[in-house]
Design a protein around this motif. Sequence first.
Motif, short mmCIF file in Angstrom:
data_model
loop_
_atom_site.label_atom_id
_atom_site.label_comp_id
_atom_site.label_asym_id
_atom_site.label_seq_id
_atom_site.Cartn_x
_atom_site.Cartn_y
_atom_site.Cartn_z
N LYS A 72 3.97 -16.16 -11.29
CA LYS A 72 4.56 -16.54 -10.08
C LYS A 72 4.49 -15.62 -9.39
CE LYS A 72 8.33 -19.04 -8.62
NZ LYS A 72 8.15 -18.09 -7.18
N ALA A 73 4.98 -14.21 -9.78
CA ALA A 73 4.85 -13.04 -8.76
C ALA A 73 3.35 -12.60 -8.28
CB ALA A 73 5.84 -12.01 -9.30
N ALA A 74 2.87 -12.63 -9.10
CA ALA A 74 1.06 -12.84 -8.71
C ALA A 74 0.72 -12.86 -7.44
CB ALA A 74 0.33 -12.03 -10.43
N ARG A 75 1.18 -14.72 -7.80
CA ARG A 75 0.20 -15.92 -6.90
C ARG A 75 1.35 -15.55 -5.56
NH1 ARG A 75 1.90 -19.25 -10.29
NH2 ARG A 75 3.35 -20.25 -9.42
N ASP A 76 2.61 -15.43 -6.15
CA ASP A 76 3.69 -15.63 -4.75
C ASP A 76 3.39 -14.39 -3.38
OD1 ASP A 76 4.71 -17.46 -5.52
OD2 ASP A 76 6.36 -16.79 -6.06
N PHE A 77 2.86 -13.35 -4.04
CA PHE A 77 2.59 -12.19 -2.93
C PHE A 77 1.08 -11.53 -3.12
CE2 PHE A 77 6.56 -11.02 -5.54
CZ PHE A 77 7.20 -11.65 -4.59
N GLY A 78 0.15 -12.25 -4.14
CA GLY A 78 -0.75 -11.92 -3.72
C GLY A 78 -1.87 -10.33 -4.48
N VAL A 79 -0.90 -10.52 -5.76
CA VAL A 79 -1.59 -9.44 -5.71
C VAL A 79 -2.07 -9.28 -7.01
CG1 VAL A 79 1.12 -8.70 -6.03
CG2 VAL A 79 -1.06 -6.71 -5.40
N PHE A 80 -3.25 -8.40 -7.78
CA PHE A 80 -2.86 -7.90 -8.35
C PHE A 80 -1.51 -6.98 -9.74
CE2 PHE A 80 -7.54 -8.52 -7.78
CZ PHE A 80 -7.92 -9.30 -8.48
N VAL A 81 -1.15 -7.63 -11.00
CA VAL A 81 0.34 -6.72 -11.45
C VAL A 81 -0.39 -7.04 -12.90
CG1 VAL A 81 2.01 -8.14 -12.44
CG2 VAL A 81 1.71 -8.61 -10.58
N VAL A 82 -0.54 -5.51 -12.87
CA VAL A 82 -0.45 -4.95 -14.62
C VAL A 82 1.27 -5.46 -15.17
CG1 VAL A 82 -1.67 -3.16 -16.20
CG2 VAL A 82 -3.16 -3.57 -13.90
N GLY A 83 0.96 -5.91 -15.87
CA GLY A 83 2.32 -5.95 -16.59
C GLY A 83 2.76 -5.50 -17.36
N GLY A 84 2.68 -3.90 -17.25
CA GLY A 84 3.63 -3.07 -18.64
C GLY A 84 2.91 -3.28 -19.59
N SER A 85 3.83 -3.42 -20.24
CA SER A 85 3.66 -4.10 -21.77
C SER A 85 5.36 -5.18 -21.34
CB SER A 85 3.34 -3.04 -23.17
OG SER A 85 4.32 -2.12 -23.59
N ILE A 86 4.82 -5.78 -23.09
CA ILE A 86 5.89 -6.76 -23.77
C ILE A 86 5.92 -6.79 -25.69
CG2 ILE A 86 6.65 -7.76 -21.60
CD1 ILE A 86 5.99 -10.33 -23.01
N VAL A 87 7.19 -7.04 -26.20
CA VAL A 87 6.34 -7.18 -27.55
C VAL A 87 5.86 -8.78 -27.47
CG1 VAL A 87 7.51 -7.56 -29.64
CG2 VAL A 87 7.82 -5.52 -27.97
#
Length: 276
Positions: A72-87
């Motif tokens: 949603k953040a990537a879409r709302d702000f129009g930016v590529f988001v490299v999401g660090g990491s999660i488990v």
Amino acid sequence: MVIKIALIQLKIAVPKEKALKNAVDLIRIAKKEKGANVVVLPESLNCPYSERNFMANAEEIPQGETSQALSKAARDFGVFVVGGSIVEKCCGKLYNTCTVWGPDGELVAKHREVHLCNTNIPGKLEMEESKVFTAGDSYTTFCVGETKIGLGICWDIRFPEFANAYRKKGCDLLIYPAVYDVYTGELHWELLARSRALDNQVFVALCAPARDSHAELIPYGHSMVVDPWGRVIQKGTDFQEIVVADLVLRTLPEVRGQIPVLKQKRDDLYELVVKK
């Protein structure tokens, strides 16, 4: 072409919802106020890095809460988001996984940490990720415009062959979300970033969490961007902040033309074989 990259050196908060709200707020600032077109988050972005937190915060991708928030953040702000990491939990296994979301909110890449951190430095650091995680088994790339980007997570940066394979695949930027402890961070963090950049004549970005002296594993911080000459062009402190750098891509052919080591390798004496 210039890529404006923003590394979000996030203070990892609990509960998860607080960490995600903080991350989304900083993604907005990185895009709207800093003008970034690629935003990077740190390893273990939604919980403190510790074995006891991993299972409690594991999620499926892309159905999970963190994936949905980053999409949603990537879409709302129009930016590529490299999401660090999660488990990531999948088929009864856990993976240390980085997701990448395009400006349309779609999942464009998913990297599972290939090299798991098993280390024993008496009195300093003891860790055995292989007791918790299953290792990934593939390279992961995506493109921003015509620029091909390769992904690694934390321990992956210690393997020069892995970075060299990405260069052979045509990558011009390598991104590594990572949590390094203070002891090995002071010794190796900048050295590894500069080595991978210089060896392969690429840009390298390392994104870490902010330091938290109360954490089980205290992050080193100092997120940084290194250019193809091996120069640190931006570097963070210990605190939560956004580290922004302009990656001037026209410098890549200049560096490779002036010091053409990638064309001078002796395949008659040695050779890197990329198997996948």
